[in-house]
Write an enzyme that holds these catalytic residues in place. Structure first.
Site, PDB file in Angstrom:
ATOM      1  CE  LYS A 288      15.464  65.927  15.190  1.00 43.18           C
ATOM      2  NZ  LYS A 288      15.341  67.044  14.239  1.00 43.18           N
ATOM      3  CD  GLU A 374       3.557  76.112   9.473  1.00 43.08           C
ATOM      4  OE1 GLU A 374       4.277  75.132   9.215  1.00 43.08           O
ATOM      5  OE2 GLU A 374       2.928  76.243  10.546  1.00 43.08           O
ATOM      6  NE  ARG A 402      -0.376  73.009  11.058  1.00 42.28           N
ATOM      7  CZ  ARG A 402       0.280  72.511  12.079  1.00 42.28           C
ATOM      8  NH1 ARG A 402       1.404  73.084  12.481  1.00 42.28           N
ATOM      9  NH2 ARG A 402      -0.169  71.481  12.745  1.00 42.28           N
TER      10      ARG A 402
END
Length: 645
Positions: A288, A374, A402
């Site tokens: 990243k 979730e 979700r």
């Protein structure tokens, strides 16, 4: 500010231009693409680190595959900025996340190079498999050659949906290519020349031909020996390269390879492109923020950024005296947890976004980050609640969608006291339609026994955290918006609110504005403007969607000519609860005029919060116009109200 010099990138207007370049110039192009990405995001803000990590991978994919004929599906979308630059959107790249500009995510309406929109994670393999099966069903010789490539980050691999898709893909044996972008080394073993050599070898035609020949020979052996031979080959390859898990799911595993080394990437992707059998997973290791030192040094702070100075990396954050609602929640929860050791906090891969990074610093053993999962987060919280703990499940409103089945079956039916803290409720500005928290109110208000609250300001949020901590009779939720509060003074610790009771903030006679949540400030402004039309206005703060304050609602209906409810949520929420009560008692028979102001029945694209709220009809001007319209005032008055302020 001077833009970076990009002479080679200036010649690339579409991937077809890229494919005409010699391979030896791609490294030069990667450097220019990285510089352009950094400069563009410094102007607009947005997601930076993930995009910088896939610059070489993006180039390699568009170089090797025939996009857009070959389908390239990016998981989430915040790693797609370099992809946007290469696919005809460079001239608009400095409009990212601005009103009328480019989306911060992939968007089917934006480009033929975006075959699938992505704002939430872990969807790429499911969508890609659907595309691959559609290709197979179409039959024809041309479509049979189409490649479908999914790029999924390893963070997204923490979601069960990705494994459900891989399990299905492995069983169906459709030709599908998955690129695992492992961008924080959470999976990868050491990557180097030997790993690259092995990846190239096992993805090449010679190895695969020998492998198929061996399989045919083994097929002539007794079944027992044939199975053992196949298992031995699989585990021998897994021993040297890793990837046994993916092999067990039915994928042919290749990797890991250095995602910043084009000499490694290109031959492997070419080999994978030319394979004509089954699903394949290519494990690519990236960093990243690659190529920009501030982002390399602090990947979390440069995942999503405000506008920043390229030379120093300093982000240009707006100055405000008011804390964010996220910070208010975190501080209030920490204070409650100091007095109650049964309080625990759960988030789904968003510790900083939900403020639970601060809670984790204070109470590391009582903080749980479950990854992008979730569904698991909610049922995990339910399990904690069965044992007498007080779980606060802090999830963005848009992501809680979700886990709706788990909310219903694992929490509500069992009446377990799980506390839901819903961040980013309502409109979210630059993140646009995929992240709007518009549906939590109707989603939760219909559930039996669920308590649902919304604070009008920072102080009210502190009280609601205390109320949730004290409430043990069943599930309870409170929602709050993105961004800064209104600047009111906060108590050191919250007071427990009476369940289902609102409050009157200003008394009037003709009009009643009943606000839920942070639209209260706009209602007060609207009341001032209505006074200019000779209309005395009551302003009330509902506090609770459920249970509804029946006494307050009926009093407002009885004493006023017009009642307007205001909420930053979809229809079916607070206003619908009020309408149901008024219909139940026959309030409309007395000539009461009622308007429910909600988010419109359409998705609002990314823009500034003020523009979005005006477009939604939830600013003070729209409230005034709604009242005047309900009263049948002249159209000129209504238009004047809309044009004022």
């Amino acid at each position: 500010m001077t833009r970076p010099s990009t002479p080679l990138l200036d010649t690339v207007h579409a991937p077809a231009d890229l494919r005409r370049l010699p391979e030896e110039r791609l490294g030069e192009l990667a450097a220019e693409l990285r510089a352009e990405t950094i400069d563009a995001v410094s102007v607009t803000g947005g997601h930076l680190g993930a995009g910088l990590g896939v610059v070489e991978l993006t180039l390699a994919l568009h170089y090797v595959f025939d996009t857009p004929y070959d389908r390239l599906v990016w998981d989430v979308g915040h790693q797609s900025y370099p992809h946007k630059i290469l696919t005809g959107r460079r001239e608009r790249i400095r409009t990212l996340r601005q009103g009328g500009g480019l989306s911060g995510f992939t968007n089917r309406a934006e480009s033929e190079y975006d075959p699938f929109g992505a704002g939430h994670s872990s969807t790429s393999i499911s969508a890609g498999l659907g595309m691959a099966v559609a290709r197979d069903l179409d039959g024809g010789e041309g479509s049979a050659k189409r490649n479908v490539v999914c790029v999924i980050g390893d963070g997204a691999m923490s979601a069960g949906m990705a494994y459900e898709a891989m399990n299905n893909a492995g069983a169906m044996d459709s030709r599908l290519i998955v690129i695992l972008n492992d961008n924080d080394m959470s999976i990868a073993p050491p990557v180097g020349a030997m790993s690259a050599y092995l990846a190239r070898l096992i993805s090449g035609p010679t190895y695969r031909t020998l492998r198929e020949t061996a399989k045919q020979l083994a097929g002539n052996l007794p079944k027992f020996f044939g199975q053992k031979a196949a298992r031995a080959e699989e585990y021998a390859r897994g021993f040297w390269t890793g990837g046994t898990l993916f092999e067990e799911l039915g994928f042919y595993y290749v990797g890991p390879i250095d995602g910043h080394n084009l000499d490694h990437l290109l031959p492997v992707l070419c080999n994978v492109r030319d394979m004509q059998t089954g699903p394949i997973l290519v494990h690519v290791v990236t960093q990243k923020g690659k190529g920009y030192p501030p982002a390399e040094a602090s990947a979390d702070k440069y995942h999503g950024v405000q506008r920043f100075d390229v030379a120093t990396g300093a982000q240009k954050k707006a100055v405000s005296n008011a804390p964010t609602y996220t910070r208010v929640f975190a501080d209030a929860l920490i204070e409650e947890a100091r007095h109650d050791d049964k309080i625990v906090a759960i988030n789904a891969a968003m510790p900083a976004g939900t403020g639970l990074d601060l809670f984790g610093e204070a109470f590391p053993t009582r903080t749980f980050d479950v990854g992008i999962a979730e569904q698991h987060a909610v049922t995990f919280a339910a399990g904690l609640a069965t044992e007498g703990y007080k779980p606060f499940c802090a999830i963005y409103s848009t992501f809680l969608q979700r886990a709706y089945d788990q909310i219903v079956h694992d929490v509500v039916i069992q009446n377990l006291p799980v506390r839901f803290a819903l961040d980013r409720a309502g409109l979210v500005g630059a993140d646009g339609a995929t992240h709007v928290g518009g549906f939590d109110l109707p989603m939760l208000a219909c559930l039996p026994g669920m308590v649902v609250m919304a604070p009008a300001n920072e102080a009210e949020l502190v009280h609601m955290v205390a109320t949730a901590a004290a409430y043990d009779e069943g599930p309870i939720a409170f929602r709050y918006p993105r961004g800064e509060g209104v600047g009111v003074e906060r108590p050191a610790r919250g007071s427990v609110l009476p369940i289902g009771k609102g409050r009157v903030v200003r008394e009037g006679a003709a009009v009643a504005l009943l606000s839920l949540g942070t639209r209260l400030a706009e209602c007060l402004t609207a009341a001032d403007q209505l006074a200019g039309f000779g209309l005395s206005t009551t302003v009330a703060d509902a506090r609770f969607v459920k249970p509804l304050d029946r006494e307050l609602v009926l009093r407002l209906a009885r004493e006023h000519e017009v009642l307007v409810t205001v909420e930053e949520g979809a229809s079916g929420g607070f206003g619908s609860q009020v309408l149901g009560l008024l219909a139940e008692v026959g309030a409309f028979d007395r000539g009461l005029k009622v308007r429910t102001l909600t988010l419109p029945d359409r998705f609002l694209e990314h823009d500034s919060p003020a523009v979005q709220l005006a477009a939604a009809g939830l600013d003070a001007r729209s409230i005034v116009a709604g009242v005047l319209g309900a009263l049948g005032r002249a159209e000129a008055d209504v238009q004047a109200a809309l044009l004022s302020g």
